[in-house]
Design a protein around this motif. Structure first.
Motif, PDB file in Angstrom:
ATOM      1  N   LYS A 108       0.830  -1.204   0.000  1.00 24.37           N
ATOM      2  CA  LYS A 108       0.000   0.000   0.000  1.00 24.37           C
ATOM      3  C   LYS A 108       0.868   1.259   0.000  1.00 24.37           C
ATOM      4  CE  LYS A 108      -3.907   2.121   2.399  1.00 24.37           C
ATOM      5  NZ  LYS A 108      -4.949   1.951   3.447  1.00 24.37           N
ATOM      6  N   VAL A 109       1.944   1.266   0.789  1.00 27.32           N
ATOM      7  CA  VAL A 109       2.846   2.418   0.827  1.00 27.32           C
ATOM      8  C   VAL A 109       3.470   2.650  -0.546  1.00 27.32           C
ATOM      9  CG1 VAL A 109       5.042   3.250   1.763  1.00 27.32           C
ATOM     10  CG2 VAL A 109       3.321   2.266   3.295  1.00 27.32           C
ATOM     11  N   GLU A 110       3.906   1.575  -1.199  1.00 26.77           N
ATOM     12  CA  GLU A 110       4.502   1.699  -2.541  1.00 26.77           C
ATOM     13  C   GLU A 110       3.487   2.256  -3.539  1.00 26.77           C
ATOM     14  OE1 GLU A 110       5.857  -2.205  -3.366  1.00 26.77           O
ATOM     15  OE2 GLU A 110       7.486  -2.134  -1.893  1.00 26.77           O
ATOM     16  N   LEU A 148     -11.512  -4.832   5.229  1.00 26.55           N
ATOM     17  CA  LEU A 148     -10.755  -4.534   4.012  1.00 26.55           C
ATOM     18  C   LEU A 148     -10.426  -3.048   3.895  1.00 26.55           C
ATOM     19  CD1 LEU A 148     -12.722  -6.761   1.484  1.00 26.55           C
ATOM     20  CD2 LEU A 148     -10.412  -7.155   2.322  1.00 26.55           C
ATOM     21  N   PHE A 149     -11.295  -2.202   4.417  1.00 25.36           N
ATOM     22  CA  PHE A 149     -11.115  -0.752   4.335  1.00 25.36           C
ATOM     23  C   PHE A 149      -9.790  -0.326   4.965  1.00 25.36           C
ATOM     24  CE2 PHE A 149     -11.902   3.419   6.457  1.00 25.36           C
ATOM     25  CZ  PHE A 149     -12.030   4.203   5.321  1.00 25.36           C
ATOM     26  N   TYR A 150      -9.326  -1.086   5.963  1.00 26.86           N
ATOM     27  CA  TYR A 150      -8.141  -0.701   6.708  1.00 26.86           C
ATOM     28  C   TYR A 150      -6.867  -1.373   6.185  1.00 26.86           C
ATOM     29  CZ  TYR A 150     -11.737   1.109   9.745  1.00 26.86           C
ATOM     30  OH  TYR A 150     -12.821   1.788  10.221  1.00 26.86           O
ATOM     31  N   CYS A 240      -6.130   7.429   5.654  1.00 30.63           N
ATOM     32  CA  CYS A 240      -5.186   6.485   6.253  1.00 30.63           C
ATOM     33  C   CYS A 240      -3.771   7.050   6.349  1.00 30.63           C
ATOM     34  CB  CYS A 240      -5.168   5.173   5.457  1.00 30.63           C
ATOM     35  SG  CYS A 240      -6.711   4.248   5.589  1.00 30.63           S
ATOM     36  N   CYS A 241      -3.477   8.111   5.579  1.00 26.03           N
ATOM     37  CA  CYS A 241      -2.116   8.664   5.616  1.00 26.03           C
ATOM     38  C   CYS A 241      -2.101  10.189   5.642  1.00 26.03           C
ATOM     39  CB  CYS A 241      -1.306   8.151   4.420  1.00 26.03           C
ATOM     40  SG  CYS A 241      -2.029   8.532   2.811  1.00 26.03           S
TER      41      CYS A 241
END
Length: 277
Positions: A108-110, A148-150, A240-241
């Motif tokens: 997810k970060v990538e 799944l949202f998280y 989330c970020c």
């Protein structure tokens, strides 16, 4: 060496809080050998450091207090070894789950870093995508209570007045290559079809995303591109970020239709639902 230890002295040996020793006393795990009837002060025989060491060891292995009590009161070495083996298997399963979660977070970060670097305000362009997988979540109200949202980037689907959401699994990797937490592993996979897409970006809160969608369709008309009536909106920078909605970035993608699809006049059916796979 002192024969008896106060509760504070025993706690200091193990660098632990006296309240935890009181809790173990109340649960019958480690009862002080001597208790002053007048002031209720606890005194532990020095030999009680060994069962306390056992309790601390088993807690490190994630034993419950009930399991620890059964272990301490068991007289059978074989039974205790079996309990340790079972706990090792449980820890191995938890380790596999954590490793899967670490991989999901890294992926997810990538994705966020790659897509955020490529995003530009007021830019529209055509991009070719392979078939991409997602897990269906449902309406917007379902997002916040769904696991799944998280774990994965959220992908939205806007079609006229309708909108629904899923968890974006990136490109169409084989099922055996995906690392899903156990509670999601059996959920059927849906697909975003491969093809050329007219793409853009929405900056800011989701309340104003329809304005950006309208501009995407205006750009398609300007370029005379026949496009689907369903806009795909992968979240790039979201809650989330990023703490401020004004800084959210959402991708906008609408598929360019082939000649055959133009003639069929049923383009949006190309996005497969779970029951189709």
């Amino acid at each position: 060496m002192k024969e008896f230890l106060t509760i504070g002295e025993l706690a200091d040996i193990f660098n632990m809080d006296v309240q935890l020793l009181r809790h173990y006393d109340a649960k019958g795990l480690l009862v002080p050998q001597v208790r002053n009837s007048e002031n209720n002060r606890r005194f532990y025989h020095f030999d009680q450091v060994y069962p306390l060491a056992t309790i601390r060891y088993l807690r490190r292995l994630d034993y419950s207090l009930a399991q620890i009590k059964a272990f301490l009161h068991s007289n059978g070495l074989r039974d205790n070894l079996q309990m340790l083996s079972q706990q090792a298997q449980q820890l191995r399963r938890q380790c596999d789950e954590l490793n899967a979660t670490i991989q999901i977070i890294q992926q997810k970060v990538e994705f966020i870093e790659r897509e955020q670097a490529a995003s530009q305000r007021d830019k529209f362009y055509v991009r070719s995508f392979p078939r991409r997988a997602f897990l269906h979540i449902g309406e917007e109200i379902n997002l916040f209570t769904h696991e799944l949202f998280y774990f994965y980037p959220t992908v939205g689907f806007y079609q006229g007045q309708r909108k629904w959401f899923g968890a974006y699994l990136y490109e169409d990797t084989p099922a055996e290559a995906r690392r899903l937490p156990d509670l999601m592993a059996d959920q059927p996979v849906s697909y975003i079809p491969a093809g050329d897409y007219l793409c853009g970006y929405h900056y800011g809160p989701y309340l104003t995303i329809q304005d950006s969608i309208d501009r995407l369709f205006d750009e398609a008309r300007r370029r005379k591109l026949p496009v689907d009536d369903c806009v795909i909106t992968p979240n790039i920078v979201d809650q989330c970020c990023e703490g401020h909605p004004d800084n959210y970035i959402t991708g906008l993608e609408v598929r360019i239709l082939s000649s055959d699809e133009q003639n069929e006049k049923t383009p949006s059916a190309a996005i497969s639902k779970p029951e189709d796979v």
